[in-house]
Design a protein around this motif. Structure first.
Motif, PDB file in Angstrom:
ATOM      1  N   LEU A 190       0.975  -1.198   0.023  1.00  0.00           N
ATOM      2  CA  LEU A 190       0.056   0.023   0.023  1.00  0.00           C
ATOM      3  C   LEU A 190       0.927   1.316   0.047  1.00  0.00           C
ATOM      4  CD1 LEU A 190      -2.724   1.594   0.402  1.00  0.00           C
ATOM      5  CD2 LEU A 190      -2.583   1.140   2.839  1.00  0.00           C
ATOM      6  N   ILE A 191       1.956   1.286   0.942  1.00  0.00           N
ATOM      7  CA  ILE A 191       2.932   2.407   0.924  1.00  0.00           C
ATOM      8  C   ILE A 191       3.520   2.516  -0.420  1.00  0.00           C
ATOM      9  CG2 ILE A 191       5.091   3.075   1.999  1.00  0.00           C
ATOM     10  CD1 ILE A 191       4.023   1.473   4.559  1.00  0.00           C
ATOM     11  N   ASP A 192       4.118   1.572  -1.025  1.00  0.00           N
ATOM     12  CA  ASP A 192       4.530   1.682  -2.406  1.00  0.00           C
ATOM     13  C   ASP A 192       3.571   2.410  -3.543  1.00  0.00           C
ATOM     14  OD1 ASP A 192       6.906   0.919  -1.367  1.00  0.00           O
ATOM     15  OD2 ASP A 192       6.719  -1.174  -2.201  1.00  0.00           O
ATOM     16  N   SER A 193       2.330   1.931  -3.417  1.00  0.00           N
ATOM     17  CA  SER A 193       1.531   2.415  -4.183  1.00  0.00           C
ATOM     18  C   SER A 193       1.009   3.940  -3.978  1.00  0.00           C
ATOM     19  CB  SER A 193       0.087   1.415  -4.035  1.00  0.00           C
ATOM     20  OG  SER A 193      -1.246   2.087  -4.967  1.00  0.00           O
ATOM     21  N   LEU A 194       0.975   4.043  -2.423  1.00  0.00           N
ATOM     22  CA  LEU A 194       0.593   5.697  -2.531  1.00  0.00           C
ATOM     23  C   LEU A 194       1.913   6.567  -2.831  1.00  0.00           C
ATOM     24  CD1 LEU A 194      -0.809   5.131   1.307  1.00  0.00           C
ATOM     25  CD2 LEU A 194      -1.912   6.214  -0.596  1.00  0.00           C
ATOM     26  N   ALA A 195       3.225   6.004  -2.682  1.00  0.00           N
ATOM     27  CA  ALA A 195       4.220   6.837  -2.895  1.00  0.00           C
ATOM     28  C   ALA A 195       4.226   7.192  -4.504  1.00  0.00           C
ATOM     29  CB  ALA A 195       5.557   5.953  -2.687  1.00  0.00           C
ATOM     30  N   CYS A 196       3.919   6.037  -5.278  1.00  0.00           N
ATOM     31  CA  CYS A 196       3.753   6.433  -6.770  1.00  0.00           C
ATOM     32  C   CYS A 196       2.535   7.168  -7.149  1.00  0.00           C
ATOM     33  CB  CYS A 196       3.326   5.082  -7.381  1.00  0.00           C
ATOM     34  SG  CYS A 196       4.729   3.754  -7.564  1.00  0.00           S
ATOM     35  N   ALA A 197       1.419   7.114  -6.237  1.00  0.00           N
ATOM     36  CA  ALA A 197       0.371   8.195  -6.603  1.00  0.00           C
ATOM     37  C   ALA A 197       0.818   9.666  -6.244  1.00  0.00           C
ATOM     38  CB  ALA A 197      -0.763   7.891  -5.962  1.00  0.00           C
ATOM     39  N   VAL A 198       1.640   9.635  -5.126  1.00  0.00           N
ATOM     40  CA  VAL A 198       2.052  11.174  -4.545  1.00  0.00           C
ATOM     41  C   VAL A 198       3.056  11.638  -5.848  1.00  0.00           C
ATOM     42  CG1 VAL A 198       3.848  12.206  -3.077  1.00  0.00           C
ATOM     43  CG2 VAL A 198       2.007  10.739  -2.135  1.00  0.00           C
ATOM     44  N   ARG A 199       3.853  10.793  -6.452  1.00  0.00           N
ATOM     45  CA  ARG A 199       4.805  11.212  -7.310  1.00  0.00           C
ATOM     46  C   ARG A 199       4.121  11.748  -8.925  1.00  0.00           C
ATOM     47  NH1 ARG A 199       7.425   6.126 -10.534  1.00  0.00           N
ATOM     48  NH2 ARG A 199       5.068   6.309 -10.701  1.00  0.00           N
ATOM     49  N   ASP A 200       2.989  10.825  -9.172  1.00  0.00           N
ATOM     50  CA  ASP A 200       1.918  10.803 -10.381  1.00  0.00           C
ATOM     51  C   ASP A 200       1.187  12.177 -10.058  1.00  0.00           C
ATOM     52  OD1 ASP A 200       3.450   8.564 -11.269  1.00  0.00           O
ATOM     53  OD2 ASP A 200       1.768   7.582 -10.884  1.00  0.00           O
ATOM     54  N   ILE A 201       0.627  12.585  -9.046  1.00  0.00           N
ATOM     55  CA  ILE A 201      -0.338  13.664  -8.852  1.00  0.00           C
ATOM     56  C   ILE A 201       0.536  14.996  -8.836  1.00  0.00           C
ATOM     57  CG2 ILE A 201      -0.326  13.913  -6.425  1.00  0.00           C
ATOM     58  CD1 ILE A 201      -3.127  14.487  -6.499  1.00  0.00           C
ATOM     59  N   GLY A 202       1.832  15.042  -8.670  1.00  0.00           N
ATOM     60  CA  GLY A 202       2.690  16.081  -8.790  1.00  0.00           C
ATOM     61  C   GLY A 202       2.879  16.376 -10.019  1.00  0.00           C
ATOM     62  N   ARG A 203       3.270  15.290 -10.827  1.00  0.00           N
ATOM     63  CA  ARG A 203       3.635  15.242 -12.487  1.00  0.00           C
ATOM     64  C   ARG A 203       2.416  16.014 -13.133  1.00  0.00           C
ATOM     65  NH1 ARG A 203       6.799   9.711 -13.468  1.00  0.00           N
ATOM     66  NH2 ARG A 203       8.670  10.412 -12.345  1.00  0.00           N
ATOM     67  N   GLU A 204       0.994  15.440 -12.656  1.00  0.00           N
ATOM     68  CA  GLU A 204       0.055  15.849 -13.264  1.00  0.00           C
ATOM     69  C   GLU A 204      -0.307  17.578 -13.256  1.00  0.00           C
ATOM     70  OE1 GLU A 204      -2.838  13.112 -12.006  1.00  0.00           O
ATOM     71  OE2 GLU A 204      -2.021  11.474 -12.791  1.00  0.00           O
ATOM     72  N   ALA A 205       0.069  17.801 -12.031  1.00  0.00           N
ATOM     73  CA  ALA A 205      -0.076  19.114 -11.904  1.00  0.00           C
ATOM     74  C   ALA A 205       0.913  20.119 -12.327  1.00  0.00           C
ATOM     75  CB  ALA A 205      -0.462  19.082 -10.198  1.00  0.00           C
ATOM     76  N   GLY A 206       2.071  19.644 -12.804  1.00  0.00           N
ATOM     77  CA  GLY A 206       2.972  20.506 -13.196  1.00  0.00           C
ATOM     78  C   GLY A 206       4.088  20.539 -12.176  1.00  0.00           C
ATOM     79  N   PHE A 207       4.186  19.768 -11.164  1.00  0.00           N
ATOM     80  CA  PHE A 207       5.380  19.486 -10.215  1.00  0.00           C
ATOM     81  C   PHE A 207       6.205  18.326 -10.309  1.00  0.00           C
ATOM     82  CE2 PHE A 207       2.091  22.616  -8.738  1.00  0.00           C
ATOM     83  CZ  PHE A 207       2.885  23.750  -8.264  1.00  0.00           C
ATOM     84  N   PRO A 208       6.999  18.220 -11.267  1.00  0.00           N
ATOM     85  CA  PRO A 208       7.361  16.825 -11.494  1.00  0.00           C
ATOM     86  C   PRO A 208       8.474  16.536 -10.459  1.00  0.00           C
ATOM     87  CG  PRO A 208       9.098  18.884 -12.932  1.00  0.00           C
ATOM     88  CD  PRO A 208       7.776  19.466 -12.135  1.00  0.00           C
ATOM     89  N   PHE A 209       9.105  17.434  -9.514  1.00  0.00           N
ATOM     90  CA  PHE A 209      10.039  17.049  -8.391  1.00  0.00           C
ATOM     91  C   PHE A 209       9.485  17.059  -7.299  1.00  0.00           C
ATOM     92  CE2 PHE A 209      12.418  20.000 -11.347  1.00  0.00           C
ATOM     93  CZ  PHE A 209      13.028  19.131 -12.051  1.00  0.00           C
ATOM     94  N   VAL A 210       9.630  15.911  -6.434  1.00  0.00           N
ATOM     95  CA  VAL A 210       9.192  15.649  -5.096  1.00  0.00           C
ATOM     96  C   VAL A 210       9.963  14.988  -4.085  1.00  0.00           C
ATOM     97  CG1 VAL A 210       8.094  13.275  -5.804  1.00  0.00           C
ATOM     98  CG2 VAL A 210       7.209  14.349  -4.040  1.00  0.00           C
ATOM     99  N   ALA A 211       9.801  15.450  -2.998  1.00  0.00           N
ATOM    100  CA  ALA A 211      10.586  14.821  -1.935  1.00  0.00           C
ATOM    101  C   ALA A 211       9.738  14.538  -0.643  1.00  0.00           C
ATOM    102  CB  ALA A 211      11.795  15.850  -1.359  1.00  0.00           C
ATOM    103  N   ALA A 212      10.027  13.467   0.233  1.00  0.00           N
ATOM    104  CA  ALA A 212       9.025  13.085   1.078  1.00  0.00           C
ATOM    105  C   ALA A 212       9.814  12.681   2.459  1.00  0.00           C
ATOM    106  CB  ALA A 212       7.954  12.316   0.682  1.00  0.00           C
ATOM    107  N   GLN A 213       9.292  12.904   3.612  1.00  0.00           N
ATOM    108  CA  GLN A 213       9.987  12.393   4.737  1.00  0.00           C
ATOM    109  C   GLN A 213       8.737  12.248   5.951  1.00  0.00           C
ATOM    110  OE1 GLN A 213      12.136  10.860   5.548  1.00  0.00           O
ATOM    111  NE2 GLN A 213      13.425  11.560   7.214  1.00  0.00           N
ATOM    112  N   SER A 214       8.646  11.075   6.527  1.00  0.00           N
ATOM    113  CA  SER A 214       7.614  10.709   7.250  1.00  0.00           C
ATOM    114  C   SER A 214       7.762  11.224   8.824  1.00  0.00           C
ATOM    115  CB  SER A 214       7.220   9.440   7.285  1.00  0.00           C
ATOM    116  OG  SER A 214       8.395   8.652   7.667  1.00  0.00           O
ATOM    117  N   ASP A 215       9.087  11.492   9.056  1.00  0.00           N
ATOM    118  CA  ASP A 215       9.728  12.170  10.241  1.00  0.00           C
ATOM    119  C   ASP A 215      10.719  13.203  10.105  1.00  0.00           C
ATOM    120  OD1 ASP A 215      10.418  12.861  13.009  1.00  0.00           O
ATOM    121  OD2 ASP A 215      10.546  10.660  13.537  1.00  0.00           O
ATOM    122  N   LEU A 216      10.504  14.371  10.178  1.00  0.00           N
ATOM    123  CA  LEU A 216      11.634  15.495   9.878  1.00  0.00           C
ATOM    124  C   LEU A 216      12.651  15.418  11.065  1.00  0.00           C
ATOM    125  CD1 LEU A 216       9.704  18.672   9.007  1.00  0.00           C
ATOM    126  CD2 LEU A 216      10.646  16.714   7.334  1.00  0.00           C
ATOM    127  N   GLY A 217      12.268  14.736  11.960  1.00  0.00           N
ATOM    128  CA  GLY A 217      13.340  14.551  13.108  1.00  0.00           C
ATOM    129  C   GLY A 217      14.177  13.258  12.972  1.00  0.00           C
TER     130      GLY A 217
END
Length: 254
Positions: free
Chosen positions: A17-44
């Motif tokens: 599920l997480i892998d699928s969500l990560a792909c969705a996060v990447r794809d929605i950015g590309r569709e919206a015109g934001f091709p670059f994405v970074a993610a972190q579940s805990d900034l600490g």
């Protein structure tokens, strides 16, 4: 401890599920015109957000701008990034454009963050930032950026809510699957006596002073504070106080 087949299947399904969500996060950015994405579940967490094999998503799935070397290996990134600073102090979707930050409503909170040099330093013309404030005081974020001209008002109004929802689902699921969120017992429910002890500890009282105030022995005070910490997933006195405050226990009447 070896996990049962059911636990193994649950863990495997969670990572699928997480892998699928990560792909969705990447794809929605590309569709919206934001091709670059970074993610972190805990900034600490100094380690990058990684998959079940320990491979950073930044290296295998998410694309970033032409930074020299793997940016996720920079342990000071979370301290230097203005976008991540914004995610710490604001819990709603954020846009960046024209050297400033904003959200769906007027707010003075974001005005204090200086983003005037972001485009000159990194070439980013616009960004959408999804802060994700998780239980136990953890903060994560997904950041989508572009170097192209974009109508940020239009894109934000159209896509920010979906992007924000995806970010919450991805980072919450990842934090739990990766073991970043210690499981509190009984959903962290404290007894009235535990709350009283933690409240006085938060006021700076020693165990001896708390015992005198509540007519308890010092060992009993320690027992209640230790139980409160275990229920909240805390290992120190200060962390117990922090989590109890964040969960609203210290404002409750007992």
């Amino acid at each position: 401890m070896k996990r049962s087949p059911d636990e193994e299947a649950l863990a495997s399904g969670s990572w699928d599920l997480i892998d699928s969500l990560a792909c969705a996060v990447r794809d929605i950015g590309r569709e919206a015109g934001f091709p670059f994405v970074a993610a972190q579940s805990d900034l600490g967490d100094p380690e990058p957000m990684s998959d079940r094999e320990g491979q950073p998503y930044a290296a295998k799935l998410f694309e970033w701008s032409d930074e020299p070397g793997p940016y996720w290996e920079d342990r000071r990134l979370a301290l230097k990034s203005t976008f991540l600073h914004a995610a710490r102090i604001f819990a709603e979707p954020i846009w960046y454009a024209d050297g400033r930050l904003g959200s769906w409503r007027p707010t003075a909170v974001l005005d204090q963050i200086d983003c005037s040099k972001v485009e000159a330093q990194f070439g980013f013309t616009a960004a959408i930032i999804a802060p994700v404030h998780l239980p136990a005081g953890r903060v994560g974020a997904v950041v989508w950026v572009t170097r192209e001209a974009i109508d940020i008002a239009d894109v934000f109004a159209r896509e920010a809510e979906r992007m924000f929802t995806l970010a919450i689902r991805l980072l919450a699921a990842h934090a739990e699957a990766a073991g970043k969120m210690r499981k509190p017992s009984i959903v962290g429910q404290l007894t009235s006596r535990e709350v009283q002890c933690v409240r006085w500890a938060a006021a700076g009282k020693t165990n001896t002073e708390i015992g005198i105030i509540l007519s308890l022995s010092v060992s009993t005070v320690r027992f209640h504070l230790r139980n409160a910490g275990a229920k909240l997933g805390a290992t120190t006195r200060s962390r117990t106080i922090q989590l109890a405050t964040g969960h609203g226990f210290l404002g409750a009447r007992t």
